[in-house]
Design a protein around this motif. Structure first.
Motif, PDB file in Angstrom:
ATOM      1  N   ARG A  87       0.834  -1.214   0.000  1.00 40.03           N
ATOM      2  CA  ARG A  87       0.000   0.000   0.000  1.00 40.03           C
ATOM      3  C   ARG A  87       0.865   1.260   0.000  1.00 40.03           C
ATOM      4  NH1 ARG A  87      -3.848  -0.925   3.961  1.00 40.03           N
ATOM      5  NH2 ARG A  87      -2.270  -0.549   5.529  1.00 40.03           N
ATOM      6  N   THR A  88       1.944   1.270   0.794  1.00 43.80           N
ATOM      7  CA  THR A  88       2.799   2.455   0.819  1.00 43.80           C
ATOM      8  C   THR A  88       3.498   2.660  -0.519  1.00 43.80           C
ATOM      9  OG1 THR A  88       4.822   1.412   1.672  1.00 43.80           O
ATOM     10  CG2 THR A  88       3.220   2.194   3.294  1.00 43.80           C
ATOM     11  N   GLY A  91       0.916   4.095  -3.004  1.00 44.28           N
ATOM     12  CA  GLY A  91       0.677   5.509  -2.717  1.00 44.28           C
ATOM     13  C   GLY A  91       1.812   6.397  -3.178  1.00 44.28           C
ATOM     14  N   ARG A  92       3.031   5.987  -2.883  1.00 41.97           N
ATOM     15  CA  ARG A  92       4.204   6.781  -3.284  1.00 41.97           C
ATOM     16  C   ARG A  92       4.341   6.814  -4.808  1.00 41.97           C
ATOM     17  NH1 ARG A  92       8.927   7.719  -0.523  1.00 41.97           N
ATOM     18  NH2 ARG A  92       7.523   8.530   1.059  1.00 41.97           N
ATOM     19  N   TRP A 101      -2.933   7.231   1.760  1.00 40.43           N
ATOM     20  CA  TRP A 101      -2.588   5.850   1.422  1.00 40.43           C
ATOM     21  C   TRP A 101      -3.538   4.828   2.015  1.00 40.43           C
ATOM     22  CZ3 TRP A 101       3.413   6.145   2.381  1.00 40.43           C
ATOM     23  CH2 TRP A 101       3.979   7.031   1.443  1.00 40.43           C
TER      24      TRP A 101
END
Length: 141
Positions: A87-88, A91-92, A101
């Motif tokens: 997920r991170t 998002g990034r 996120w």
């Protein structure tokens, strides 16, 4: 078997949650109520003294980008990791602020997300695909 080579990288490991490691959701809420509430509200929190989501992205995204650079034209990269780490990274790569996120929700076991690169950057093509979404934290209420 695919015959593909597997590469492991420490940068893709699960988020380190410090003193929260190994605890159930119920135990975390009981032992760290204020910290849990801040995290649940979306504030950047070092859960149990562990990593911030942005720090996870700082170590994981470069691993993915380095692997992408080595792909042949029209190649496909498969990245396997923990749902929170994925997920991170998503998002990034999409250029979203860390506070957003969590909107992706959890990634269920054995499910996947698909990103593609276009002229305007990365795009999310599929998320949590492969089965009906299952609860990520079993004792969450």
């Amino acid at each position: 078997m695919t015959g593909l080579e597997v590469h492991q990288d420490e940068g893709l490991r699960e988020t380190y949650a410090g003193e929260w490691q190994g605890l159930t959701n119920t135990e975390i809420r009981a032992r760290y109520p204020e910290e849990y509430e801040a995290w649940a509200q979306g504030h950047p929190v070092r859960r149990g003294g562990g990593e911030l989501a942005a720090e996870v992205a700082d170590r994981a995204v470069p691993v993915v980008l380095a692997a992408v650079e080595k792909l042949p034209e029209d190649g496909t990269l498969v990245v396997v990791s923990h749902g929170g780490t994925i997920r991170t990274m998503i998002g990034r790569l999409l250029g979203l602020e860390p506070v957003l996120w969590e909107r992706f929700g959890g990634l269920s076991n054995c499910c996947w997300s698909v990103l593609g690169q276009g002229v305007r950057g990365w795009r999310l093509l599929e998320h949590n695909a492969g089965t009906l979404p299952q609860p990520v934290i079993g004792d969450e209420t």
